[in-house]
Design an enzyme around this catalytic site. Structure first.
Site, PDB file in Angstrom:
ATOM      1  CB  CYS A   2      19.493  -2.277  -9.395  1.00 60.43           C
ATOM      2  SG  CYS A   2      19.027  -3.705 -10.353  1.00 60.43           S
ATOM      3  NE  ARG A  27      18.007   1.364  -4.860  1.00 66.15           N
ATOM      4  CZ  ARG A  27      17.089   2.305  -4.984  1.00 66.15           C
ATOM      5  NH1 ARG A  27      16.715   2.979  -3.924  1.00 66.15           N
ATOM      6  NH2 ARG A  27      16.557   2.594  -6.141  1.00 66.15           N
ATOM      7  CD1 TRP A  74      15.053  -7.798  -6.471  1.00 66.78           C
ATOM      8  CD2 TRP A  74      14.249  -7.206  -8.475  1.00 66.78           C
ATOM      9  NE1 TRP A  74      13.790  -8.336  -6.609  1.00 66.78           N
ATOM     10  CE2 TRP A  74      13.280  -7.992  -7.820  1.00 66.78           C
ATOM     11  CE3 TRP A  74      13.968  -6.730  -9.754  1.00 66.78           C
ATOM     12  CZ2 TRP A  74      12.052  -8.294  -8.387  1.00 66.78           C
ATOM     13  CZ3 TRP A  74      12.738  -7.038 -10.325  1.00 66.78           C
ATOM     14  CH2 TRP A  74      11.794  -7.810  -9.630  1.00 66.78           C
ATOM     15  CG  ASN A 100      17.935   1.044 -10.537  1.00 63.39           C
ATOM     16  OD1 ASN A 100      17.162   0.119 -10.798  1.00 63.39           O
ATOM     17  ND2 ASN A 100      17.677   1.965  -9.648  1.00 63.39           N
ATOM     18  N   GLY A 101      17.291  -0.242 -13.858  1.00 64.75           N
ATOM     19  CA  GLY A 101      16.172   0.061 -14.750  1.00 64.75           C
ATOM     20  C   GLY A 101      16.072  -0.992 -15.845  1.00 64.75           C
ATOM     21  CD  GLU A 485       0.909  -3.943   5.776  1.00 63.08           C
ATOM     22  OE1 GLU A 485       0.575  -4.057   4.588  1.00 63.08           O
ATOM     23  OE2 GLU A 485       2.072  -3.717   6.117  1.00 63.08           O
ATOM     24  CE  LYS A 489       4.815  -5.997   5.857  1.00 62.40           C
ATOM     25  NZ  LYS A 489       4.285  -4.777   5.322  1.00 62.40           N
ATOM     26  CD  GLU A 492       6.460  -7.909   2.800  1.00 66.01           C
ATOM     27  OE1 GLU A 492       7.045  -7.466   1.809  1.00 66.01           O
ATOM     28  OE2 GLU A 492       5.793  -7.193   3.550  1.00 66.01           O
ATOM     29  CG  HIS A 508     -19.822 -14.772   0.625  1.00 61.48           C
ATOM     30  ND1 HIS A 508     -21.134 -15.051   0.315  1.00 61.48           N
ATOM     31  CD2 HIS A 508     -19.866 -13.807   1.565  1.00 61.48           C
ATOM     32  CE1 HIS A 508     -21.937 -14.273   1.038  1.00 61.48           C
ATOM     33  NE2 HIS A 508     -21.177 -13.515   1.803  1.00 61.48           N
ATOM     34  CE  LYS A 607      11.653  -0.285   2.472  1.00 62.58           C
ATOM     35  NZ  LYS A 607      10.521  -0.915   3.169  1.00 62.58           N
TER      36      LYS A 607
HETATM   37  C1  F6R Z   1       5.490  -4.626   1.648  1.00 65.02           C
HETATM   38  C2  F6R Z   1       6.180  -3.641   0.863  1.00 65.02           C
HETATM   39  C3  F6R Z   1       5.701  -3.378  -0.519  1.00 65.02           C
HETATM   40  C4  F6R Z   1       5.634  -1.856  -0.759  1.00 65.02           C
HETATM   41  C5  F6R Z   1       5.297  -1.574  -2.227  1.00 65.02           C
HETATM   42  C6  F6R Z   1       5.140  -0.092  -2.480  1.00 65.02           C
HETATM   43  O1  F6R Z   1       6.052  -4.742   2.920  1.00 65.02           O
HETATM   44  O2  F6R Z   1       7.119  -3.049   1.300  1.00 65.02           O
HETATM   45  O3  F6R Z   1       4.473  -3.976  -0.758  1.00 65.02           O
HETATM   46  O4  F6R Z   1       4.682  -1.317   0.099  1.00 65.02           O
HETATM   47  O5  F6R Z   1       6.304  -2.076  -3.044  1.00 65.02           O
HETATM   48  O6  F6R Z   1       6.314   0.591  -2.194  1.00 65.02           O
HETATM   49  P1  F6R Z   1       6.348   2.140  -1.951  1.00 65.02           P
HETATM   50  O7  F6R Z   1       5.559   2.422  -0.736  1.00 65.02           O
HETATM   51  O8  F6R Z   1       7.802   2.454  -1.772  1.00 65.02           O
HETATM   52  O9  F6R Z   1       5.760   2.794  -3.162  1.00 65.02           O
END
Ligand code: F6R
Length: 612
Positions: A2, A27, A74, A100-101, A485, A489, A492, A508, A607
């Protein structure tokens, strides 16, 4: 999670709010709305979907009001629709709130308010919150700030809120606990936002509100009190943020811009800290604590998502170079599993946003047990950077694409610098190896630039696999976290199911998935486990899997086995994740674009994850 904005001043508020919401859209983008005071009326306009939907919805209006609040959501409580969108009115429609929260005791408050005869128009905890404030205001006959203050002593949960009242039309009340809030100081005007991105084009002077502080903001004055009404100092900070850093600058997506920026963001991260020529490595944050980290019996790392993957690479580096045992924990598990933390233990918390709720809670838990907490954070002034005892910023610049890219490589860079500093102090690496690694690290931006030249090849491969239903990513040693990773990527942003695995673990279980339709991405650069991973590639090939291999430039063996190869420059194996992750970022980006997915705003994601 949010985004909230507010404005009070002499300019029309609406365009400032809309522009601010667009900057904060990363956000959350389930719905957007604004509240404005127009000719003595408190009006709310809100719409499901992105800020552009709200703009369409309001395009026939010409707003003149100079005070207002806005929100991009969000969803947590209640499905994303117009009704649940913020802002929310109080029951009498004299107050409006953005939030927000999460208010955890909203159920009990709702029951109490319903018994008193209040009705609700939405399913949200936020509407309960503002109605609760209305009820306190009326029953105790309080002004807005006092009513908010009393309400805040009774709600449980996390919040960043801004509230306005038609009866007190020249003030905004803002408060936070566990969710971020920044106030920008203009001339006879104030800007409020979840982070500095909506503020930077108007002013570079900001105040970061702290937890349980309440700001009473009029055009001429900013007053801050705590929930006991004790005045608080408003500490003014200068923003070190350039407008270009938060714009797409000609790229189609922020994600691509941020991928391409990595040679610079990694160099920025090392600037003033690393000088390989002179064998110098200076990180302000660890200077005072180098001795303590050097003597650590154990280091615990907490993080989420991509930052957790950076933590895994750090585990390999710290154990390898510093000979210090490292445990890497998901913050969300760590905080609830009664972990063993003793006085003086060392905890590293890694976070791009610096606002991740689980990571924050893990830090608080560790601190309460006497641990020393070191933050590795990108966002300057963020909550994690302020609650940790010490830390090192990434200096990677704002990351706006929801999928984390340049923050990951900057996290690896900072963590590697720390490990090298400690290893050299501890004497666990020789001086010549230390020097050699410093040179290799200094050369990484150039190697990342070279790895980015694989873009065309990766795009061609992406076109062939964009309709795949599943992907497997396999790596060993330092490249195992890179496999995780790469898979994260892809899933998501393209919504293709992908799993990352240590290559040897494949037999396994996951090997059962392999057939001619299964693309398997091997991160198989030349390192100490090269021969082993070559065998793993053969195992996949003999089951007809389609192998896409990321290899070291000049490799002649794997290209003979793999269906596709992507060459990246060679470097020391501890630094290879910085280079080998690049084609995987590009692969996920191109596949997502080819599938028509919204790369910068993938469904259901936000984000900064400020709810647990
Ligand atoms: C993946 C991604 C998320 C963040 C996770 C932690 O691309 O962006 O998995 O890495 O939400 O976020 P931060 O680093 O902001 O604590």
């Amino acid at each position: 999670m949010c985004g909230i904005v507010g404005y009070i001043g002499h300019k029309p508020a609406f365009p400032i709010l809309i522009k601010g919401l667009k900057r904060l859209e990363y956000r959350g983008y389930d719905s957007a709305g604004v509240a404005l005071i127009e000719s003595s009326d408190l009006d709310i306009f809100k719409k499901k979907g992105k800020v552009s939907e709200l703009e369409k919805f309001t395009e026939t209006n010409s707003f003149k009001g100079t005070i207002g609040i806005g929100h991009t959501r969000w969803a947590t409580h209640g499905e994303p629709n117009d009704r649940n969108a913020h802002p929310h009115y109080s029951h009498d429609q004299k107050l409006a709130i953005i939030h927000n929260g999460i208010i955890e005791n909203y159920g009990a408050l709702k029951t109490e308010l319903t018994e008193k005869g209040y009705e609700f128009r939405s399913d949200t905890d936020t509407e309960v919150f503002i109605t609760f404030i209305e009820d306190i205001k009326k029953s105790l006959d309080l002004n807005l700030e006092d009513a908010v203050r009393v309400a805040l002593t009774k709600v449980v949960g996390a919040y960043a809120i801004v509230i306005m009242s038609v009866e007190e039309p020249d003030k905004l009340i803002a408060a936070r606990k566990g969710s971020p809030m920044v106030i920008g100081l203009g001339q006879g005007e104030y800007y409020i936002a979840s982070d500095a991105t909506p503020i930077v084009e108007y002013t570079n002077e900001v105040v970061y509100l702290n937890d349980e502080q309440i700001a009473i903001i009029s055009r001429e004055n900013l007053e801050i009190v705590d929930t006991k009404d004790v005045p608080q100092e408003a500490e003014i900070h200068k923003l070190d943020l350039k407008l270009e850093a938060i714009e797409k600058s000609g790229y189609d997506h922020f994600m691509l811009k941020e991928i391409m920026e990595q040679p610079n963001s990694i160099a920025d991260c090392m600037r003033g800290r690393l000088n390989a020529n002179e064998g110098l490595l200076t990180l302000g944050g660890i200077r005072e604590y180098a001795e303590m980290i050097t003597n650590a019996k154990k280091i615990t790392i907490v993080a989420c998502g991509t930052s957790w993957h950076a933590g895994l690479v750090a585990e390999y580096i710290f154990e390898d170079l510093c000979r210090i045992p490292v445990e890497v924990e998901y913050a969300s598990e760590f905080r609830y599993r009664n972990p063993i933390i003793n006085e003086g233990d060392i905890l590293f918390a890694i976070s791009q946003s610096g606002e991740t709720a689980d990571t924050l809670a893990a830090i608080e838990l560790a601190k309460s047990k006497g641990a020393f907490v070191f933050g590795v954070v990108n966002t300057v002034g963020s909550s994690i950077s302020r609650v940790t005892h010490e830390g090192a910023y990434l200096h990677a610049g704002p990351e706006i694409g929801v999928a984390s890219t340049k923050a990951f490589t900057a996290q690896l860079t900072v963590l590697t610098m720390i490990a090298l500093r400690i290893a050299s102090k501890k004497g666990t690496i020789s001086d010549s190896k230390y020097r050699e690694l410093l040179v290799d690290l200094e050369n990484i931006p150039g190697k990342v630039a070279k790895a980015l030249e694989t873009d065309k090849t990766v795009r061609e491969i992406s076109a062939l696999f964009k309709d795949a239903k599943n992907f497997l990513y396999l790596g060993r040693g330092y490249n195992f976290p890179v496999a995780l990773e790469g898979a994260l990527k892809l899933k998501e942003i393209s919504y293709i199911h992908a799993e990352g695995y240590p290559a040897a673990e494949m037999k396994h279980g996951p090997i059962a998935l392999i057939d001619e339709n299964m693309p398997v991405v091997f991160i198989a650069t030349r390192d100490s486990s090269y021969d082993k991973i070559v065998s793993n590639i053969q195992e996949v090939k003999s089951r007809k899997g389609k192998v896409i291999a990321v290899v070291t430039e000049g490799d002649v063996l794997i290209p003979k086995m793999a269906d596709f190869t992507i060459e990246v420059p060679s470097t020391h194996e501890a630094l290879m994740p910085l280079v080998s992750v690049i084609p995987l970022q590009l692969l996920s980006y191109h596949i997502a674009v080819m599938r028509g997915a919204n790369v910068d705003q993938p469904r259901n994601l936000a984000k900064s994850v400020t709810v647990e």
